[in-house]
Every structure is written in structure tokens, then in C-alpha cells.
Motif scaffolding. Structure first.
Motif, PDB file in Angstrom:
ATOM      1  N   ALA A 372       0.823  -1.213   0.000  1.00 15.47           N
ATOM      2  CA  ALA A 372       0.000   0.000   0.000  1.00 15.47           C
ATOM      3  C   ALA A 372       0.857   1.263   0.000  1.00 15.47           C
ATOM      4  O   ALA A 372       0.395   2.332  -0.420  1.00 15.47           O
ATOM      5  N   ASP A 373       2.104   1.151   0.441  1.00 18.15           N
ATOM      6  CA  ASP A 373       2.986   2.316   0.484  1.00 18.15           C
ATOM      7  C   ASP A 373       3.356   2.821  -0.906  1.00 18.15           C
ATOM      8  O   ASP A 373       3.858   3.939  -1.038  1.00 18.15           O
ATOM      9  N   TYR A 374       3.093   2.023  -1.948  1.00 18.52           N
ATOM     10  CA  TYR A 374       3.259   2.563  -3.295  1.00 18.52           C
ATOM     11  C   TYR A 374       2.422   3.830  -3.452  1.00 18.52           C
ATOM     12  O   TYR A 374       2.871   4.823  -4.043  1.00 18.52           O
ATOM     13  N   TYR A 375       1.202   3.812  -2.938  1.00 18.36           N
ATOM     14  CA  TYR A 375       0.345   4.993  -3.075  1.00 18.36           C
ATOM     15  C   TYR A 375       0.765   6.113  -2.126  1.00 18.36           C
ATOM     16  O   TYR A 375       0.634   7.294  -2.464  1.00 18.36           O
ATOM     17  N   ASN A 376       1.280   5.784  -0.968  1.00 20.06           N
ATOM     18  CA  ASN A 376       1.773   6.837  -0.077  1.00 20.06           C
ATOM     19  C   ASN A 376       2.960   7.562  -0.705  1.00 20.06           C
ATOM     20  O   ASN A 376       3.055   8.799  -0.662  1.00 20.06           O
ATOM     21  N   VAL A 377       3.865   6.795  -1.300  1.00 24.24           N
ATOM     22  CA  VAL A 377       5.021   7.383  -1.984  1.00 24.24           C
ATOM     23  C   VAL A 377       4.570   8.210  -3.179  1.00 24.24           C
ATOM     24  O   VAL A 377       5.016   9.347  -3.381  1.00 24.24           O
ATOM     25  N   LEU A 378       3.683   7.650  -3.974  1.00 21.86           N
ATOM     26  CA  LEU A 378       3.209   8.343  -5.165  1.00 21.86           C
ATOM     27  C   LEU A 378       2.525   9.652  -4.804  1.00 21.86           C
ATOM     28  O   LEU A 378       2.699  10.676  -5.494  1.00 21.86           O
ATOM     29  N   ASN A 379       1.793   9.661  -3.701  1.00 20.26           N
ATOM     30  CA  ASN A 379       1.100  10.881  -3.291  1.00 20.26           C
ATOM     31  C   ASN A 379       2.074  11.994  -2.935  1.00 20.26           C
ATOM     32  O   ASN A 379       1.869  13.156  -3.305  1.00 20.26           O
ATOM     33  N   VAL A 380       3.153  11.660  -2.247  1.00 18.65           N
ATOM     34  CA  VAL A 380       4.147  12.682  -1.898  1.00 18.65           C
ATOM     35  C   VAL A 380       4.862  13.177  -3.156  1.00 18.65           C
ATOM     36  O   VAL A 380       5.083  14.383  -3.329  1.00 18.65           O
ATOM     37  N   ALA A 402      -3.453   9.237 -11.040  1.00 18.81           N
ATOM     38  CA  ALA A 402      -3.463  10.458 -11.857  1.00 18.81           C
ATOM     39  C   ALA A 402      -4.884  10.818 -12.275  1.00 18.81           C
ATOM     40  O   ALA A 402      -5.275  11.995 -12.253  1.00 18.81           O
ATOM     41  N   ASN A 403      -5.672   9.840 -12.687  1.00 23.30           N
ATOM     42  CA  ASN A 403      -7.071  10.089 -13.066  1.00 23.30           C
ATOM     43  C   ASN A 403      -7.864  10.615 -11.873  1.00 23.30           C
ATOM     44  O   ASN A 403      -8.691  11.528 -12.004  1.00 23.30           O
ATOM     45  N   CYS A 404      -7.623  10.056 -10.694  1.00 19.45           N
ATOM     46  CA  CYS A 404      -8.345  10.465  -9.493  1.00 19.45           C
ATOM     47  C   CYS A 404      -8.051  11.917  -9.128  1.00 19.45           C
ATOM     48  O   CYS A 404      -8.935  12.646  -8.680  1.00 19.45           O
ATOM     49  N   TYR A 405      -6.797  12.339  -9.344  1.00 17.44           N
ATOM     50  CA  TYR A 405      -6.371  13.689  -8.976  1.00 17.44           C
ATOM     51  C   TYR A 405      -6.363  14.658 -10.163  1.00 17.44           C
ATOM     52  O   TYR A 405      -5.923  15.793 -10.017  1.00 17.44           O
ATOM     53  N   GLY A 406      -6.820  14.198 -11.313  1.00 16.62           N
ATOM     54  CA  GLY A 406      -6.889  15.085 -12.466  1.00 16.62           C
ATOM     55  C   GLY A 406      -5.542  15.459 -13.046  1.00 16.62           C
ATOM     56  O   GLY A 406      -5.392  16.555 -13.606  1.00 16.62           O
ATOM     57  N   LEU A 407      -4.568  14.558 -12.946  1.00 14.81           N
ATOM     58  CA  LEU A 407      -3.220  14.847 -13.444  1.00 14.81           C
ATOM     59  C   LEU A 407      -3.060  14.355 -14.893  1.00 14.81           C
ATOM     60  O   LEU A 407      -3.664  13.376 -15.286  1.00 14.81           O
TER      61      LEU A 407
END
Length: 407
Positions: A372-380, A402-407
Motif C-alpha cells: 500500500a505504500d506505493y500509493y503513499n510514496v506516489l502521493n508525496v 493520476a485520473n483520481c487527482y486530475g493529473l
């Protein structure tokens, strides 16, 4: 994204593959598959999990924030037609061909000039005797070994090889057994019948898929010049193949770990040089993401060379604060201050993260203990460091975020 079948794609490309050899795997429609949801389910409760969970019903969209690292090699043989089709289906808007050259100086997609012994069947093929170092079995406490280079063979010979998952069984006593050794977190389920590509064929495929291009010029394993072929010739030939295919420079992110190569593009191919990417990793074990005295070139120096894009390894851009939380490193902060656009590599390369994530996460190991830390890292990386793209061995993970955050 065009809805084309695999057989149709292969027929449209100069791959030398007949329709009888290429099965129709159905239309190229975007899908996240199960992995993003598997990772989200494992996350601790909190704002990030709530945000990602709220996007479960979203429709997948292609994004240039998601970059296929050698395609989708978590499950597909890297740098193959099939690996890149998988990446495109997962929404990767930029696809990569690592560029090496053959004995007749033709450009092909391989992660390294000297990896054919682990990424193809060469050691057990009719070309085995041409390897720089032919297969040697494990014996007397010494591991099995081999080294086979693209420069050992011609382009025509290269195209006869069968790609496979990147691995070798160093306990092997036969060349056939040496082809094994695939890590448990990967699979061989999608390796059968995969197709190698030349660099020019990758351009045709990626164009057909509607993706942009990030070719990486690999440093040769041979001494340069090679039969009169210089590094400048090599760097120029790669760019010339985009020109010949009519690809606009604005769609190409040429990359290299070799600073001289990147500067060559900036100075000699200024339109391509605008998006040339300098890949960086630590030069020695003394490197510290928080200590500028350990950096070979400061971000300000790199920007001063006319380079606009910098791609450091993930751990170079991250550190831990006094609370043990993942935050941007001093290196990342100085890169942003220098006006450099940052690209991270490579998410999902390490496999399971239960033991700290390995090399890619060495600056933040205490904070890494689950996939799950893949997403924690990606978020930072996305929200705090402000990267403009992320390489991943399974692009769906990045595409979903990226789709979720509009990137």
C-alpha cells in the motif's frame, strides 16, 4: 485511444510478423485491472485512502503522468510489443524504448546492450556461440554465468530471438535451466510468443497507440567508437529515426544517464533538446539526498546547461521528517527551485514492499512496510515534490492515481 486489435496492430507495423503468428487479443480498451484496488484495500484508513476509494467508479483515461517503464514488465517481457500494449491499455500516455545497437549498428529496444542472456533465449539458441561470454554452468561453488550483447549479433539475428522475463537461474547446470530464475512476484504466464522490437518499430507502435515517446540512449558495453560508430553518431541516429517517422519533437522525451549525450541533444538538436531528460542516480554510496556536498551536479548547475527535465531515482527526491513521515528531500526542493521539471523512476520495480522496498526506497525504508505504500510514496511525489510524470512497471497504479487527482 484507438480501439485496435493486436493482430491489426502487428499487421500495420513493419515487424515482419504474419497474422498467422499473431493472435487477436481483442480491442485496446483502457482498464485498471485489479491491482490499484488491491493496493487501496491494503491502505491504512485516512484522507488518501478516502480520496482513492471515492474514485473507484471513474472511467480510465490515458495520461502522460503515467509512463510505461519498459512497457509493463511486472508481468510481461520488457520492451516487447505485448508489454507496451499492456502499458497502453493501462493508460500510460508515454512509452519507453531503451535503445541499444547491434553489430551492424541498428537500433533496438533493450534495457542494456549486454542483457540478452537474461532477457532472451540467446544462451540456449543457435546464436549462443556468438555471446561475448557463452554460458558457463554452476560448478565448484561458482554461479552459472553468461554475457550476451546486442553488439554480438546483427539486427536480423536479433529478431530471431525469443524474449522472456528478465531473469537467470545462477544455480543452473544447463543453458536451458539458466533461462529460469524469474522472481516469485513476477510471472511467465504472458511470455509465450512475445515479440522483440527495433527502435523504429517501437516508434510505429507507440504512434499507432496514440502515446508519446521516451527513448533512453543506453551507454554501450563496448568501447566507443565501435567500428567507427561514435557516441555522437549513436545519439544522432536515435533522434534521426523520429525525424524519419515524422514525429514532432514535442512528442519526444529523449533521455540518458550520460550528461554528455543530453548536452549533445540540447546543443545539436535544440527542438528535441527542450524535452531532453537527464536521468540521475547516486554515483557512490556517500550520496545523501539532504547533503549538497555529495551531489555530482547540483540541480542549479544542471538547469544552467539548458536542461529542462531531470529524472532522479525515487529515493533521491524523498526523505523522512522528525515524525517519520515521507516528505520532499533537499535535492527535490533545490531541483524545483532551479525550475527543473521532475520525473520519478520506477514505481512497482521493487516487487513486494514488506521488507522496506529495497534500493528504490532506501532513503525512506522505515516508512515502507506494505505494498500500500506505493500509493503513499506516489502521493508525496505528486502533491509535495510536484513531479510531472512517474515511470512504473505496472502503469495502471499510476494511471488510477493520476485520473483520481486530475493529473
Amino acid at each position: 485511444m484507438k480501439h485496435l486489435a493486436l493482430a491489426g496492430l502487428l499487421a500495420a507495423l513493419p515487424l515482419g510478423i504474419s497474422l498467422a503468428q499473431a493472435a487477436d487479443h481483442g480491442p485496446i480498451a483502457l482498464t485498471y485491472g485489479n491491482r490499484p484496488f488491491f493496493l487501496i484495500d491494503k491502505m491504512e484508513d485516512g484522507p488518501l485512502k478516502e480520496k482513492l476509494t471515492a474514485c473507484i467508479g471513474q472511467t480510465p483515461k490515458t495520461t502522460t503522468f503515467s509512463i510505461g517503464h519498459r512497457g509493463a514488465p511486472l508481468q510481461f517481457p520488457e520492451h516487447t510489443v505485448e508489454s507496451n500494449l499492456a502499458a497502453a491499455r493501462q493508460g500510460a500516455g508515454i512509452l519507453e524504448c531503451d535503445v541499444a545497437f547491434t553489430a551492424d549498428k541498428e537500433l533496438v529496444c533493450r534495457h542494456a546492450q549486454n542483457d540478452l542472456h537474461t532477457t532472451t533465449n540467446m544462451v540456449a539458441s543457435d546464436l549462443a556461440a556468438k555471446c561475448t561470454t557463452p554460458f558457463s554452468p554452476a560448478a565448484d561453488g561458482k554461479p552459472a554465468s553468461a554475457e550476451c550483447r546486442t553488439s554480438d549479433i546483427t539486427l536480423a539475428e536479433f529478431m530471431t530471438l525469443q524474449p522472456k522475463m528478465d531473469a537467470a537461474d545462477k544455480t543452473a547446470t544447463t543453458a536451458e535451466a539458466y533461462l529460469g530464475g524469474v522472481p516469485a512476484f513476477r510471472t511467465t504466464s504472458y511470455a509465450d510468443g512475445a515479440h522483440l522490437m527495433t527502435h523504429a518499430q517501437s516508434i510505429a507502435l507507440f504512434k499507432e497507440l496514440g502515446a508519446k515517446f521516451t527513448p533512453e540512449l543506453k551507454d554501450p558495453a563496448v568501447t566507443m567508437p565501435f567500428d567507427g560508430f561514435t557516441m555522437d553518431d549513436y545519439a544522432q541516429k536515435m533522434i534521426d529515426e523520429y525525424k524519419a517517422a515524422g514525429i514532432p519533437a514535442s512528442d519526444v522525451f529523449a533521455q540518458s544517464f550520460n550528461l554528455d549525450v543530453v548536452r549533445y541533444w540540447v546543443e545539436n538538436e535544440p527542438e528535441f533538446g527542450k524535452q531532453a531528460v537527464f536521468l540521475v542516480e547516486p554515483q557512490d554510496d556517500n550520496w545523501d539526498e539532504q547533503d549538497p556536498s555529495t551531489w555530482a551536479n547540483s540541480p542549479a548547475e544542471i538547469a544552467g546547461m539548458g536542461i529542462n527535465y531531470l529524472a532522479p531515482a525515487i529515493f533521491m527526491m524523498l526523505t523522512l521528517d522528525e515524525n517519520g513521515d515521507i516528505v520532499p528531500s533537499k535535492y527535490a526542493e533545490e531541483a524545483k527551485a532551479a525550475g527543473l521539471k521532475l520525473i520519478a523512476w520506477s514505481l512497482e520495480r521493487s516487487g513486494p514492499l514488506a521488507t522496506g522496498g529495497g534500493w528504490y526506497y532506501q532513503s525512506i525504508t522505515p516508512a515502507i512496510d506494505t505494498d500500500a505504500d506505493y500509493y503513499n510514496v506516489l502521493n508525496v511525489l505528486a502533491q509535495d515534490v510536484g513531479v510531472v510524470g512517474v515511470f512504473s512497471d505496472w502503469p495502471a497504479t499510476v494511471t488510477y492515481y493520476a485520473n483520481c487527482y486530475g493529473l
